[in-house]
Design an enzyme around this catalytic site. Structure first.
Site, PDB file in Angstrom:
ATOM      1  N   SER A  22      -1.624   3.217  -6.675  1.00 11.55           N
ATOM      2  CA  SER A  22      -0.634   2.178  -6.424  1.00 11.55           C
ATOM      3  C   SER A  22      -1.317   1.042  -5.662  1.00 11.55           C
ATOM      4  CB  SER A  22       0.548   2.786  -5.669  1.00 11.55           C
ATOM      5  OG  SER A  22       1.622   1.885  -5.591  1.00 11.55           O
ATOM      6  N   HIS A  49       0.701   1.506 -10.453  1.00 14.89           N
ATOM      7  CA  HIS A  49       1.877   0.673 -10.145  1.00 14.89           C
ATOM      8  C   HIS A  49       1.422  -0.753  -9.903  1.00 14.89           C
ATOM      9  CE1 HIS A  49       3.625   4.472  -7.999  1.00 14.89           C
ATOM     10  NE2 HIS A  49       3.774   4.543  -9.312  1.00 14.89           N
ATOM     11  N   ASP A 142       4.918   8.560  -4.598  1.00 17.11           N
ATOM     12  CA  ASP A 142       4.786   8.994  -5.987  1.00 17.11           C
ATOM     13  C   ASP A 142       3.502   9.816  -6.145  1.00 17.11           C
ATOM     14  OD1 ASP A 142       5.395   9.241  -8.643  1.00 17.11           O
ATOM     15  OD2 ASP A 142       4.779   7.210  -9.207  1.00 17.11           O
TER      16      ASP A 142
END
Lengths: 201, 274
Positions: A22, A49, A142
């Site tokens: 991310s 992400h 996540d």
């Protein structure tokens, strides 16, 4: 070399590698993949992400910088060895039992679609123990659940050393959940990828 | 020797089979990963420990099945989703549609109706709505009922307004609805020529000849077999040179029908039957 390795058993052979990243992920991914040659034999599947508008150029950006074959994953596409796949923006990416990709638009997970958890869990179902999962820098939670599933199925679990990660939240969340096989800095993860490929089959 | 399956996978398969035998809803050829996640999500909501327990509930209680169906179908939609897709319809498809004296359009897997109202608004602005029949189909009766009502949250409609403007919309989007509290009630004349109907791409057959079929973000939930079945229905229903519209990440490339359609605009996922 002060790589922190917590694995006690020798490296196990795998058929695929999944990676989640991310915030700070672009640089981290470039660092772990830059040492891989054009003949690297495993498929690598990445969820990164990024804000929607920035994501679609990922494959092009990485293709220019790496020796690997790079492409955005496509729904129903069979997974080919030696290819680095990126999840498409706005869709969850899963691996099916026949080793092809499937897309879905279920609700966001940890504000993210694609979600790392969905890729890791589905890949663990498909590849069982013959999977390596790598979780890198990021500012949310996540991937922790996904990594847990990979570990349950006997796959190889690798977490970036939070000390080194640009944003430690995501790797730390995973470490709070499981004890991975390896906790490594980026350079160590790059080297581990090469080893994983050498013991393939 | 085949690998033994995990309990979870066995139970999932049995649940899907039970649903098919009891209620004729066929999820057997849906993509496995997503359906598995949705069933697990339902397990938590139903407070069932195992999929077998959920199966027992659903088998003996049709109301519980209707609740489960809401988890198994994915009502994620928006109006004028992918505005460039609708702009391409205006620019490249509408000129052809205008050559037909009357039009039949099928919106397959219309969910709660966002795609239907988007299409109806576009057709009205292009002067085509009065001579068009739209068939809007879905397997989920609750979604169809919502689609029929045409009431959407005002918060979402603000996002739709931007999409509408980017899609080449010619008016003020607010002309199409009346705001009441937190809801936008869409102009009912938009659905005067819309027939909402229960139809399954997995089990039903073609019901009409059509000039255009829009089936967006439905096929991603199907495996290759079921995708082929759906493409087969579309191919049969479409007239010569009819249009097929797919979602922005859906493709005919890995299907048996890749040679029977030609991309008109590949990026916008607009195809024509050959």
């Amino acid at each position: 070399m002060n790589d922190i390795t917590v694995a006690s058993s020798p490296l196990r052979p795998v058929d695929a590698v999944v990676v989640g990243a991310s915030a700070g992920g672009v640089e981290a991914l470039l660092a772990i993949f830059e040492g891989l040659g054009p003949d690297f034999g495993l498929p690598i599947i990445v969820v990164l992400h990024l804000p929607d508008a920035h994501r679609s150029q990922l494959a092009e950006v990485f293709a220019r910088r790496l020796a690997l074959r790079v492409k955005e994953a496509t729904d129903k596409e069979p997974i080919s060895p030696g290819t680095l796949y990126f999840a498409a923006p706005g869709y969850h990416l899963s691996v099916e039992g026949d080793y092809s990709f499937s897309f879905s638009q279920e609700a966001r997970v940890h504000y993210s679609r694609p979600a790392i958890d969905y890729l890791f869990e589905s890949a663990a179902d498909a590849y069982q123990h013959r999977l390596a999962a790598i979780l890198l820098t990021g500012a949310n939670q996540d991937g922790a659940q996904g990594l847990y599933t990979v570990k349950q199925r006997g796959g190889v679990t690798i977490v970036q050393d939070p000390q080194e990660a640009l944003v430690a939240t995501m790797p730390q969340a995973a470490l709070d959940r499981i004890k991975p096989d390896y906790i490594l800095p980026l350079r160590g993860i790059g080297r581990l990828l090469c080893e994983l490929e050498r013991i393939e089959c | 020797m085949p690998q033994t399956q995990r309990n979870d996978d066995i139970e999932l398969r049995l649940l899907i089979e039970a649903i098919y035998l009891k209620y004729s809803y066929d999820f057997r050829d849906y993509s496995g990963a997503s359906i598995k996640r949705r069933v697990h999500h339902a397990l938590r909501q139903f407070e069932c420990k195992t999929i077998s327990a959920l199966q027992e509930r659903v088998l003996h209680d049709p109301t519980a099945f209707m609740q489960l169906l809401q988890f198994l179908t994915i009502p994620v939609s928006e109006m004028f989703r992918d505005p460039e897709h609708f702009l391409a319809i205006r620019q490249e498809v509408v000129p052809v549609l205008k050559t037909y004296p009357s039009l039949k359009i099928w919106i397959a897997g219309c969910s709660t109706g966002e795609e239907v109202y988007s299409m109806a608004i576009l057709l009205r602005e292009e002067g085509l709505l009065d001579r068009t029949i739209i068939y809007a189909t879905d397997i989920n009766p609750r979604s169809l009922e919502k689609a029929r009502q045409g009431i959407f949250s005002l918060e979402n409609v603000r996002a739709y307004t931007q999409n509408y403007q980017k899609s080449g919309g010619q008016r003020s989007f607010a002309e199409y609805y009346t705001a009441a509290y937190d809801y936008a009630i869409f102009d009912k004349t938009l659905r005067e020529n819309v027939t909402f109907a229960d139809h399954s791409l997995a089990t039903d057959s073609v019901f009409s000849e059509t000039h255009l079929i829009s089936c967006r973000n439905v096929l991603i939930y199907f495996n290759k077999n079921l995708q082929n079945r759906a493409f087969g229905l579309f191919h049969e229903s479409l007239c010569h040179r009819g249009f097929l519209m797919l979602g922005s990440k859906e493709t005919l490339d890995f299907s048996d029908y890749s040679k029977q359609f030609a991309p008109l605009l590949k990026q916008e996922r607009i195809y024509r039957k050959l």
